[in-house]
Design an enzyme around this catalytic site. Structure first.
Site, PDB file in Angstrom:
ATOM      1  N   ASP A   1       0.092  -7.486   0.980  1.00  0.00           N
ATOM      2  CA  ASP A   1       0.734  -6.140   1.439  1.00  0.00           C
ATOM      3  C   ASP A   1       2.156  -5.968   1.554  1.00  0.00           C
ATOM      4  O   ASP A   1       2.658  -5.528   2.464  1.00  0.00           O
ATOM      5  CB  ASP A   1      -0.050  -5.615   2.671  1.00  0.00           C
TER       6      ASP A   1
ATOM      7  N   HIS B   1       0.747  -1.192  -0.040  1.00  0.00           N
ATOM      8  CA  HIS B   1       0.077  -0.160   0.151  1.00  0.00           C
ATOM      9  C   HIS B   1       0.874   1.340  -0.033  1.00  0.00           C
ATOM     10  O   HIS B   1       0.262   2.329  -0.196  1.00  0.00           O
ATOM     11  CB  HIS B   1      -1.088  -0.140   1.032  1.00  0.00           C
TER      12      HIS B   1
ATOM     13  N   SER C   1       4.763   2.132   7.890  1.00  0.00           N
ATOM     14  CA  SER C   1       4.425   1.226   7.234  1.00  0.00           C
ATOM     15  C   SER C   1       5.654   0.611   6.243  1.00  0.00           C
ATOM     16  O   SER C   1       6.126   1.647   5.582  1.00  0.00           O
ATOM     17  CB  SER C   1       3.063   1.403   6.220  1.00  0.00           C
TER      18      SER C   1
END
Length: 587
Positions: free
Chosen positions: A189, A158, A267
């Site tokens: 992901d 993402h 992230s």
């Protein structure tokens, strides 16, 4: 003894001879010998260092050089033999060196990560599914990543989804380097980046992948969360390991829950345990404090090995069955399960899966690859933990075979099933690709996808058309390549007046032929040889057009709405190979 000793001063000033004689004739008992002296400060410090380390949090700062003296004051070395000044200075230097060595051991992982973690800058542009011929406004975002052997950078999918440009920057460096996306796995992901610049790799260390941490083991999350531009290190402990819904890919894979804060920007950063990577930070729990999730090493290794073997993302396998727990004793008895048997009931099978040819509805799955399945669908995992058997399925490589032990009609059987990734009837995500569309006479036809439903807002489940939403979440494909084609909107023109309210309905047939997918609809419309063109829609609605008039109206509608093409590029490429439709796009 203490009372007699305290009486001596008082007696010397104001006591009688009798009292003095009593004290002299009855002296206090002899005092016990003094306890042996405490060990030298150096030995004591080394003994306590492990306990001090357990109480310290991860930090990029070192112990103060005054720590040994404070430690000595804390334990109260009273009655210890005097130490000469030179020897004391030498011991202090040794103690400081011991602390420095301990500091190096404790924070070696963080120091290693500082030369491995990078900041990722992404410029992206997402498609507009209401207007599929154009993109939304360009936006910038940031994330984290880390280097692994082979000059590759691991980050989250993402972080680079729908990217148009990606840059990376090393810790302590002002220079940004262009990066290329080598592979992206939106289900798990994860993404792999590469950097061509040789200058970037100077002084860069790679991190090794470790194992799944046990409960209450400490991990340090390193990355670039929002709130600042410099690197951040936070510490947490593992509180749970179980399959979790991955928010980005909407898939169920193993995840590790930790109590460290994971914020936007974290992230893609590594979670360090010891001197190895325990996982990749990727999401947090909305509405909760300090509950974050990291992608565990088995999922990371499965993603990387798939890319290494096939050169691209290969996907995660699924068995293609929906199962029901058999915790009710009456249900188990009805299907002939003996008391010692455990398993789950097969309720639905995907027609595109290999299991569709082998398993049957109402079969009881007893074992997967020799591992017993409990009545709640879980299997043993590590130290008295349990995990759903879907994890065993997802760790299989595409085209691998699994052995299933099944109870069918009261008899046990062993069956072999080939596993592979399966695509749903309605795609859950459509990252890094333009949406498909076809426009004819102002009618905009698209395949139904969940990203289209997401355009209705955060509460898309309630705001989107109910019938389309239910089909997107529950229907299974009947054959490969099948799509649900919908009429998304009507671009007004004289040719389609009165049909404007028929938007957001599924297209069932074109001139009596059932529609398989958007490409099929396109070929049916372009190959029409009849005077009238008829579309049968959901809810028994019908659209009828004069075919030649509708073809002429198409170019008029495109010009009015500034649409560059009547057909998406993916369909143009597919049809151009067959010599169809290409001419109709410019008509």
């Amino acid at each position: 003894m203490l009372a007699a000793a305290r009486s001596l001063p008082r007696l010397s000033s104001s006591c009688s001879a009798r009292a003095l004689r009593r004290v002299l004739l009855h002296p206090p008992p002899p005092q016990p010998s003094l306890p042996p002296p405490l060990p030298p400060l150096r030995t004591l410090t080394r003994t306590l260092l492990p306990h001090l380390a357990a109480a310290q949090r991860f930090s990029t700062t070192s112990f103060s050089t005054s720590a040994p003296s404070r430690l000595g004051e804390c334990v109260g070395v009273r009655g210890a033999p005097a130490i000469p000044e030179e020897e004391e200075e030498e011991e202090e230097r040794e103690e400081t060196g011991a602390l420095a060595r301990h500091d190096t051991d404790a924070y070696a992982a963080v120091e290693l990560a500082l030369d491995s973690v990078v900041k990722v800058f992404t410029v992206s542009s997402s498609p507009n599914y209401f207007l599929p011929w154009q993109n939304k406004a360009q936006r910038e975002s940031m994330g984290s990543g880390f280097v692994i052997p082979g000059r590759r950078i691991v980050t989250n999918a993402h972080v680079v989804a729908d990217h148009t440009f990606v840059l990376v920057r090393k810790h302590g460096s002002p220079t940004k380097y262009k990066a290329e996306v080598q592979a992206v796995g939106h289900e798990c992901d994860l993404a792999l980046l590469t950097v061509e610049s040789e200058e970037f790799w100077d002084g860069v260390n790679s991190l090794e992948l470790g194992d799944i941490p046990f409960l209450q083991e400490a991990v340090a999350v390193v990355g670039y969360p929002q709130g600042g531009d410099n690197i951040s290190v936070t510490k947490g402990v593992v509180s749970r390991v179980e399959p979790t819904q991955y928010a980005h890919g909407a898939t169920q894979l193993m995840a590790i829950q930790i109590d460290a804060a994971i914020n936007p920007g974290n992230s893609g950063g590594p979670a360090i345990m010891g001197d190895k990577v325990a996982g990749v930070a990727f999401q947090n729990l909305s509405g909760a404090e300090n509950i974050g999730y990291i992608i565990p090493v088995p999922v990371i290794k499965r993603f990387i090995s798939g890319v290494e073997e096939s050169g691209k993302y290969s996907g995660f396998c699924t068995l293609g069955v929906s199962c029901q727990a058999t915790e009710n004793i009456q249900l188990r008895e009805c299907f002939g399960m003996r008391p010692e048997m455990t398993g789950v009931l097969v309720s639905r099978i995907n027609p595109l899966s290999d299991a569709y040819k082998i398993l049957k509805k109402d079969d009881i799955l007893l074992e997967f690859d020799g591992v017993p399945i409990a009545n709640d669908g879980t299997v043993p995992f590590r130290n008295r933990e349990r995990i759903t058997f879907d994890h065993l399925v997802s760790m299989k490589k595409p085209e691998e075979t699994a052995v299933l032990k099944v109870l069918r009609d009261g008899k046990e059987q062993e069956l072999k099933v080939t596993l592979r990734p399966l695509q749903p009837l309605v795609p859950v995500h459509q990252f890094d690709k333009l949406p498909s569309y076809y426009i004819f006479a102002g009618f905009v036809f698209i395949p139904l996808t969940q990203p289209y439903l997401h355009e209705f807002g955060e509460d898309w489940y309630n705001a989107s058309p109910r019938r389309l939403c239910e089909r997107a979440l529950r229907e299974l494909p009947k054959k490969a390549g099948e799509q649900l084609v919908i009429l998304s909107q009507v671009l007004m023109d004289d040719i389609n007046v009165g049909y404007e309210r028929l938007a957001e309905l599924q297209v069932k047939k074109v001139n009596g032929v059932e529609v398989e997918n958007l490409k099929h609809l396109c070929s049916l419309v372009e190959g029409c040889t009849e005077e009238n063109l008829r579309f049968d829609l959901d809810d028994e609605r019908v659209i009828v057009l004069k075919y030649q008039n509708a073809r002429l109206a198409t170019s008029r509608v495109l010009k009015r709405h500034r649409i560059p093409s009547a057909i998406s590029s993916d369909l143009v490429q597919d049809e151009a190979t067959n010599g169809e439709v290409e001419t109709s796009c410019t008509s």
